[in-house]
Scaffold this active site. Structure first.
Site, PDB file in Angstrom:
ATOM      1  N   SER A 138       1.092  -2.263 -10.586  1.00 27.48           N
ATOM      2  CA  SER A 138       0.516  -1.329  -9.840  1.00 27.48           C
ATOM      3  C   SER A 138      -0.023  -0.244 -10.598  1.00 27.48           C
ATOM      4  CB  SER A 138       1.285  -1.017  -8.629  1.00 27.48           C
ATOM      5  OG  SER A 138       1.026   0.114  -7.914  1.00 27.48           O
ATOM      6  N   TYR A 151       9.533   1.415  -5.611  1.00 27.09           N
ATOM      7  CA  TYR A 151       8.410   0.670  -5.840  1.00 27.09           C
ATOM      8  C   TYR A 151       7.791   0.995  -7.229  1.00 27.09           C
ATOM      9  CZ  TYR A 151       4.003  -1.383  -5.364  1.00 27.09           C
ATOM     10  OH  TYR A 151       2.705  -2.445  -5.526  1.00 27.09           O
TER      11      TYR A 151
END
Ligand SMILES: NC(=O)c1ccc[n+]([C@@H]2O[C@H](COP(=O)([O-])OP(=O)(O)OC[C@H]3O[C@@H](n4cnc5c(N)ncnc54)[C@H](OP(=O)(O)O)[C@@H]3O)[C@@H](O)[C@H]2O)c1
Length: 258
Positions: A138, A151
């Site tokens: 990401s 995350y």
């Protein structure tokens, strides 16, 4: 027979990888918890693309699941030539609010399952002197993101491990790539409790991630950033202080603006 194994293949970006690789004639092993969804995809790919598709229903929160997936592939005589570690989840909110159970789940799926599967399938690729590993990370991996601390940290693990593997496997015929998307239009945000209406960047469709990953593999890139906005954001990190990078990431993700 050679197969491409995709985790998180039941929906979202993983499904998009499965569709594209089926279109390209790859035999597939699909892994996720949603068996019915994967069976429907499998039937479609067999019928429309003439490829072999195996469905392996597993919960990657279970520490034993990567070993079971590896055994499943051995039993099915599916030699994994390409591994796409795509399964992942997030939980929006401050770190001290995350339930401990959720913390475990995010770390198990995003890091442990990815690392274990890679560790299990890699020796066979090395022995064959060929293979590819696509790790879906990401843009959040490049800095801590306020409201998405856990995350972003798990995705930093994915990028760092991918880079090290890229170095270790150079010259052994195996390519490793970390794909770092920004915001992609899937059900990911709802599942994470992250209000997508607040995001301060546009969303892209899943296809841009798949296209960027395949192009990156061809070019033997180590990290790919699918959109122009992603690339501008990455470049801008060189021009401003770390404090501004962290502030900007939190501002864009806007987890707290409900
Ligand atoms: N969407 C974005 O904006 C975005 C941006 C950057 C990176 N990413 C990354 O891209 C990847 C795919 O995300 P997405 O947007 O496609 O999300 P998604 O639509 O929520 O799909 C997540 C996939 O992971 C699987 N999964 C989740 N928990 C699992 C578990 N315990 N065991 C097995 N499979 C599990 C899900 O399958 P089941 O529920 O059927 O198990 C599903 O196939 C993730 O790694 C995510 O971090 C997404």
């Amino acid at each position: 027979m050679l197969f491409t194994l995709i985790t998180g293949a039941s929906m979202g970006i993983g499904e998009a990888f499965a569709r594209e690789f089926a279109r390209r004639g790859h035999n597939l092993v699909l892994v996720a918890r949603s068996g019915d969804r994967m069976q429907t995809l499998a039937e479609e790919f067999r019928r429309q693309r003439g490829v072999e598709v195996k469905v392996c229903v597993e919960d990657l929160c279970d520490a034993q699941s990567p070993a079971r997936i590896y055994e499943f592939c051995r039993r099915q005589r599916a030699d994994i030539d390409m591994l796409v570690n795509c399964a992942g989840l997030s939980r929006a909110g401050d770190f001290d609010d995350i339930p401990l159970e959720k913390l475990e789940q995010v770390m198990m799926v995003n890091m442990m399952a990815m690392a274990r599967l890679t560790r299990l399938f890699l020796p066979d690729m090395v022995a064959r002197r060929g293979g590819s590993i696509i790790n879906v990370a990401s843009l959040g991996a490049l800095q801590g993101v306020s409201g998405l601390g856990l995350y972003s940290a798990t995705k930093a693990f994915v990028v760092t491990l991918s880079e090290a593997l890229y170095g270790e496997l150079k010259g052994k015929g195996i390519k490793v790539i970390a794909v770092c998307p920004g915001f992609i239009n899937t059900g990911f945000f709802e599942r994470a409790g992250h209000n997508r209406a607040n995001l301060r960047l546009p969303m892209s469709e899943t296809g841009v991630v798949v296209k960027a990953a395949i192009k990156g593999l061809k070019k033997n890139s180590v990290r790919v950033f699918p959109t122009l906005i992603d690339r501008v954001l990455v470049f801008s990190q060189r021009l401003v202080s770390r404090k501004i990078v962290i502030w900007l990431a939190g501002f864009i993700a806007a987890v707290k603006d409900r």
